[in-house]
Design an enzyme around this catalytic site. Structure first.
Site, short mmCIF file in Angstrom:
data_model
loop_
_atom_site.label_atom_id
_atom_site.label_comp_id
_atom_site.label_asym_id
_atom_site.label_seq_id
_atom_site.Cartn_x
_atom_site.Cartn_y
_atom_site.Cartn_z
N GLU A 140 0.80 -1.24 0.00
CA GLU A 140 0.00 0.00 0.00
C GLU A 140 0.83 1.29 0.00
O GLU A 140 0.58 2.21 0.78
CB GLU A 140 -0.96 0.00 1.20
N GLU A 256 -6.08 -10.79 -1.52
CA GLU A 256 -6.90 -10.61 -0.30
C GLU A 256 -8.39 -10.53 -0.66
O GLU A 256 -9.13 -9.71 -0.10
CB GLU A 256 -6.47 -9.33 0.44
#
Ligand code: XIL
Length: 362
Positions: A140, A256
């Site tokens: 991220e 995910e």
């Protein structure tokens, strides 16, 4: 959906793991120690998954609780479980702005942060070297809302070290574990909104710059935290993006996957149908790209999904984002995964051969 509960009972191969093996694909889930020690969940995970990732155990906060102490308990037990069940393991993650220990936030400075990052990666990736299929090296790093021209997130790492922290992390990971596929992992890249489109552009720019500088990176992780809404998104921009990523010679992992149902009405059956349809449509599209080699959901059953704390429903009903329900029964999302996997082109056998190679080492 094509395949319903009746055909689940009647047909073989029935599990995601068996279907994935036919296609040389990796399929699996994030897990916690609590789940892996619950006999029913453990049994389900051992049957359905050929790859696992720790939901939290390998994050800085858990694995490096004080500056001079590592706690490998959770990571070690996940690897033990995976090795007992002949499963591959993803490492998650080595460099992220979240779930950093308090000691780091208090003591890290511009002068010591690079050494702290390098020595953390040497210790953690070094401990598991040769036994990890892929590492989320940096997680991220992009947040277009922060307004930088390069799209980088104004994270603690960026503030301490500038953009070079990514290079430091990838090089340290390669040195510590030359066998693992090194991954850049991020969210909000999948759907068809202006925000996702901007983020795709920034991530592509970042990946291009890493490759141009010969920084060791082998894959992009699409977190795939999808949101169910009134319509199914158009995936054509995502597919174009994946083609660009492939041109950089990077593999793609779905890392995910789950579907946030907070915008859907209350009835469970209705939510399950919409969530399942989104799983099916998404996976059918991304699996068209041969570079997509792995699909992991962020948990296997709705019990304990992170979404109940991250984005709770207004009516306080538990979210139903995953392939199995709280009683570990398969939902439409499970059948959707199975059908998408069974319909995709088989991947090259090298993919699973590589997995057995490191399973032998573990
Ligand atoms: C989440 C876990 O599921 C939670 O248990 C934890 O409290 C917070 O982190 N993107 C990631 C994951 O890369 O590490 C996050 O996991 C979910 C979003």
């Amino acid at each position: 959906m094509g395949s319903g509960a009746a055909s689940f009972a009647a047909s073989a191969p029935a599990t995601l793991r068996e279907c994935a093996a036919q296609k040389n694909l990796l399929v699996g889930t994030a897990g916690s120690s609590k789940q892996l020690t619950d006999p029913n969940v453990a049994d389900l995970i051992s049957k359905q998954a050929n790859i696992l990732v720790a939901e939290n155990a390998m994050k800085w906060q858990h694995i490096h609780p004080s500056q001079d102490r590592f706690d490998f308990t959770g990571g070690d037990s996940l690897l033990r479980f995976a090795s007992e069940h002949r499963q591959a393991v993803r490492g998650h993650n080595l460099c992220w702005h979240n779930q950093l220990p308090v000691w780091f936030q208090e003591r890290a400075t511009s002068s010591n942060a690079a050494d702290l990052l390098r020595s953390h990666i040497a210790a953690v990736a070094g401990r598991y070297a040769g036994r990890i299929q892929s590492w989320d090296v940096v997680n991220e790093a992009v947040r277009v809302e922060d307004g930088r021209p390069d799209g980088l997130r104004n994270s603690i790492w960026l503030r301490l070290l500038g953009p070079q922290y990514l290079e430091i992390a990838f090089r340290a990971a390669f040195e510590a574990d030359p066998h693992a596929l090194l991954t850049y992992n991020d969210y909000d890249l999948e759907q068809d909104s202006p925000l996702h489109a901007r983020k795709r552009r920034s991530v592509l720019q970042l990946l291009t710059s890493l490759r141009e500088r010969d920084i060791p990176i082998h894959a992009l992780g699409l977190q795939s935290h999808l949101k169910a809404g009134a319509t199914i998104p158009d995936w054509s921009n995502l597919l174009r993006f994946l083609e660009q990523v492939e041109k950089l010679k990077l593999q793609i992992f779905i890392t995910e996957l789950d579907v946030d149902d907070s915008k859907l009405p209350a009835p469970a059956a209705q939510r399950d149908r919409v969530v399942g349809a989104l799983y099916e449509d998404y996976l059918k599209h991304v699996l068209k790209r041969d570079s997509v080699k792995a699909i992991l959901t962020w948990g296997i059953s709705d019990a304990g999904t992170w979404l109940n704390s991250f984005n709770p429903r207004k009516d306080s009903l538990p979210q139903r984002p995953l392939p199995f329900d709280g009683e570990l029964q398969p939902k439409p999302a499970f059948f959707a995964m199975r059908s998408a996997i069974l319909q995709c082109r088989s991947r090259h056998a090298d993919q699973l051969k590589a997995v057995s190679t490191f399973l032998r080492r573990s």
